[in-house]
Design a protein around this motif. Structure first.
Motif, mmCIF file in Angstrom:
data_model
loop_
_atom_site.group_PDB
_atom_site.id
_atom_site.type_symbol
_atom_site.label_atom_id
_atom_site.label_comp_id
_atom_site.label_asym_id
_atom_site.label_seq_id
_atom_site.Cartn_x
_atom_site.Cartn_y
_atom_site.Cartn_z
ATOM 1 N N SER A 1 0.859 -1.388 -0.138
ATOM 2 C CA SER A 1 -0.186 0.167 0.145
ATOM 3 C C SER A 1 0.791 1.212 0.051
ATOM 4 N N PHE B 1 1.579 3.563 -2.246
ATOM 5 C CA PHE B 1 1.067 3.922 -3.561
ATOM 6 C C PHE B 1 1.851 4.665 -4.402
ATOM 7 N N ASN B 2 2.486 5.868 -3.881
ATOM 8 C CA ASN B 2 3.164 6.700 -4.524
ATOM 9 C C ASN B 2 4.465 6.228 -5.154
ATOM 10 N N TYR C 1 -4.033 3.555 -9.006
ATOM 11 C CA TYR C 1 -4.789 4.850 -8.976
ATOM 12 C C TYR C 1 -6.292 4.400 -8.408
ATOM 13 N N GLN D 1 -6.651 4.219 -4.906
ATOM 14 C CA GLN D 1 -6.473 5.733 -4.221
ATOM 15 C C GLN D 1 -7.790 6.482 -4.421
ATOM 16 N N ASP E 1 -8.606 7.443 -7.418
ATOM 17 C CA ASP E 1 -8.099 8.453 -8.372
ATOM 18 C C ASP E 1 -8.601 8.136 -9.684
ATOM 19 N N TYR F 1 -4.285 -1.812 2.401
ATOM 20 C CA TYR F 1 -5.770 -1.633 1.754
ATOM 21 C C TYR F 1 -6.695 -2.421 2.212
ATOM 22 N N TYR G 1 -2.241 5.613 4.374
ATOM 23 C CA TYR G 1 -1.846 5.101 3.219
ATOM 24 C C TYR G 1 -2.502 5.402 1.976
ATOM 25 N N ASN G 2 -3.421 6.557 2.241
ATOM 26 C CA ASN G 2 -4.438 7.151 1.392
ATOM 27 C C ASN G 2 -5.365 6.135 0.663
ATOM 28 N N VAL G 3 -6.096 5.617 1.406
ATOM 29 C CA VAL G 3 -7.113 4.730 1.124
ATOM 30 C C VAL G 3 -8.382 5.484 1.180
ATOM 31 N N GLN G 4 -8.972 6.098 0.251
ATOM 32 C CA GLN G 4 -9.748 7.342 0.231
ATOM 33 C C GLN G 4 -11.048 6.632 0.585
#
Length: 638
Positions: free
Chosen positions: A87, A89-90, A123, A126, A128, A275, A311-314
């Motif tokens: 996770s 991601f970036n 993406y 995230q 996105d 995630y 971990y930016n799991v929106q």
């Protein structure tokens, strides 16, 4: 004695570790030294070591030092997968995009399709939506163009369709999602790809869940679990666990939901994918909330939120905030409940704003529908033409036999009138058929011109160009119902078209229209949209490959009492250079617009005394260097 035994054990393990490290380094050096081009061979060496980040970084480093593209590509791609599964991601996207650049140098289409899907998946996790859809769609387009696809490419096509289906779920277009999943699962069944079947049934279950078809959703979740058990997929069992638990919560079977999600929690903790871990904690906390185990619920929901934020799991950031709002509302701490509820809505708004791509999708869907309808109409009109031609031929035979038998002027006159009437009807239908092909072609180009601007630029400019596009669409639709238009209206439409096309060129093109003052453009009639294909050719064959200082001019002047002349001039690279570039491209743009325009002008001129002409002139300096191209079009006035 114990200390001696410890020392011996340490030395033994150190020797084994050193030997393994030496063996790995020797394998890397062998690959790098011999520059093995086969990715399958590289994979056979590293398949069991793809989790070793240090080893992969060493492969990339040594390959870069020795200009070994295949080694760099394999290492970056494997690192992208390594970071995705954790996770990060970036970092994952950075490595995948680096692998994509290297792959395009290697020119391995099969691997390129896989990487595009991988980037899209990262993406998508995230939320996105824009980037996810772009990469999955590009992967699908490339895969579908491959003739005689391999099993690997068929799997990639299925993955793209499956991923696009997931994006439709994010856009709340659940029926469209089911349509994509149904296409994907056909290929998975054909290949008997158990992992693919497990994923597809899971996704079909998600779409049915959102539509409120809980029995169908549960049936598909269980099918997914069956295939995950067959292939012993721990991640698959985790996903099925919290998905089924969420469904049971919907059915108010809270104890059963708790047992289901609690069973997979330890597995999710052991796995390194944050995630799925954040999803599991969120579902567990929600079940405990409904069971009034508020302290435990608060701990698990907070854990889910912390992991998702880190971990930016929106998706889970939104859901965990919503669930914490419910929890504090239950505790009658309304201030905190409001804070978490407000945060959930703010985070959801971030994601939902990204989904303005839905508007573009609706435009494209609308275009596709209209294009299909025009194709049907075109076929119907062609059939009418054929029938009328048969009728005309029959009348000719009747006329010939009548003349031969009766030798009467009356019969000859009637037959001739019928033939002329049919000829006129055929001519009219041909023009309608040509126009029904031309309009979708023109609209498709205009739609593609603004698509990137809608996705990538700010709202103010996007709105401005959408307004222009809607105005252009209205003009095109008006043009579809008329045989001719004024030259003034045509020039206005072309100026609007060029302002939209100039988007792709960052408004670098200096476009101008010069009209002789003696001309009254309102009184001059021409076929609608007849100039657009010539402007398009100048843009994409002349100016697109030119550097700075792009110019295009339309000059309209009267050359005699019978003709006006329209010059379309650009300072592009010239037709010879454009032809070379076109020959080197693997995919060429079809110039259907020019051919359609010539046919339309031919039919239009049949109603006039004089004919039209089109002349291409190559502009060159005294040293025979290309200065651009001029298209000279002579239109008859009578």
């Amino acid at each position: 004695m114990k200390s001696k035994l410890f020392v011996l054990t340490f030395l033994f393990l150190s020797f084994i570790s050193f030997s393994q490290k030496k063996e790995k380094n020797e394998q890397i050096e062998y690959l790098v030294k011999n520059k093995i081009p086969s990715l399958d061979i590289i994979d056979s060496v590293f398949r069991k070591k793809r989790e070793d980040k240090n080893l992969l970084e060493q492969l990339v480093k040594r390959s870069k030092e020795n200009d070994y593209l295949e080694g760099q590509f394999y290492g970056s791609n494997a690192l992208g997968r390594h970071y995705r599964d954790r996770s990060l991601f970036n970092k994952s996207i950075f490595e995948y995009k680096n692998a994509l650049k290297l792959n395009r140098k290697i020119k391995d289409t099969i691997s390129e399709v896989k990487i595009l899907n991988s980037i899209g998946s990262v993406y998508r996790r995230q939320d996105d939506i824009r980037n996810a859809l772009n990469y999955h769609q590009e992967a699908l387009d490339k895969a579908l163009k491959i003739k005689n696809p391999t099993i690997s490419i068929k799997k990639s096509i299925s993955i793209s369709q499956n991923s696009i289906g997931n994006i439709y779920i994010s856009l709340k277009q659940y029926k469209l999602a089911l349509n994509e999943f149904s296409k994907s699962i056909v290929m998975q069944r054909e290949l008997d790809h158990k992992l693919g079947l497990a994923i597809n049934y899971q996704n079909i279950g998600n779409a049915q869940y959102e539509l409120g078809n809980l029995d169908e959703a549960l049936k598909n979740y269980n099918k997914s679990l069956y295939y995950n058990n067959l292939i012993n997929s721990k991640i698959g069992r985790i996903i099925c666990g919290y998905s089924i638990a969420n469904l049971l919560i919907k059915q108010k079977k809270y104890k059963q939901a708790f047992v289901t999600v609690d069973t997979v929690l330890q597995t999710a903790i052991k796995e390194k994918d944050k995630y799925y871990l954040s999803n599991t904690y969120n579902t567990l906390g929600l079940t405990q909330l409904h069971l009034n185990r508020l302290k435990q619920s608060k701990n698990n929901l907070t854990t889910a939120l912390n992991i998702a934020t880190a971990y930016n799991v929106q998706t889970i950031i939104v859901k965990a905030n919503e669930n914490l709002a419910l929890l504090y509302n239950k505790e009658e701490d309304y201030k905190k409940a409001y804070t978490y509820y407000k945060k959930a809505k703010e985070e959801d708004a971030k994601t939902f704003n990204e989904r303005n791509l839905l508007y573009v999708s609706q435009l494209i869907t609308k275009y596709d529908k209209e294009h299909s309808e025009n194709e049907i109409k075109n076929l119907a009109k062609k059939n009418q033409i054929a029938q009328l031609q048969i009728t005309r031929n029959r009348n000719l035979w009747i006329m010939a036999l009548s003349i031969f038998a009766l030798i009467t002027v009356v019969v000859f006159s009637v037959s001739k009138q019928k033939r002329l009437k049919n000829d006129k009807r055929i001519l009219s239908l041909k023009q309608d058929a040509l126009r029904s092909q031309m309009n979708p072609h023109f609209m498709f180009n205009a739609l593609n011109s603004i698509k990137l601007y809608i996705i990538e630029n700010d709202k103010k400019k996007a709105t401005s160009y959408l307004n222009k596009f809607s105005k252009l669409m209205r003009k095109i639709l008006e043009a579809s119902s008329i045989q001719e238009t004024t030259l003034a209206e045509e020039i206005e439409t072309m100026e609007l078209y060029m302002s939209i096309e100039n988007i792709r060129f960052s408004n670098e093109i200096d476009f101008s229209v010069i009209i002789d003052s003696s001309l009254n453009l309102e009184s001059i009639k021409i076929p609608p949209l007849v100039l657009q294909p010539f402007l398009e050719n100048s843009l994409w064959h002349g100016l697109s490959s030119k550097g700075e200082g792009k110019k295009m001019t339309i000059h309209i002047h009267k050359i005699s009492s019978d003709y006006i002349q329209i010059d379309i001039e650009d300072n592009g690279i010239g037709r010879d250079a454009a032809a070379k570039i076109k020959a080197e491209k693997s995919i060429n743009r079809k110039s259907v617009g020019i051919n359609l325009t010539k046919d339309r002008l031919t039919n239009f001129s049949k109603n006039l005394i004089n004919d039209y002409s089109i002349i291409y002139k190559d502009l060159k300096d005294e040293n025979n260097n290309a200065l651009g191209t001029k298209v000279v079009i002579k239109f008859p006035l009578f």
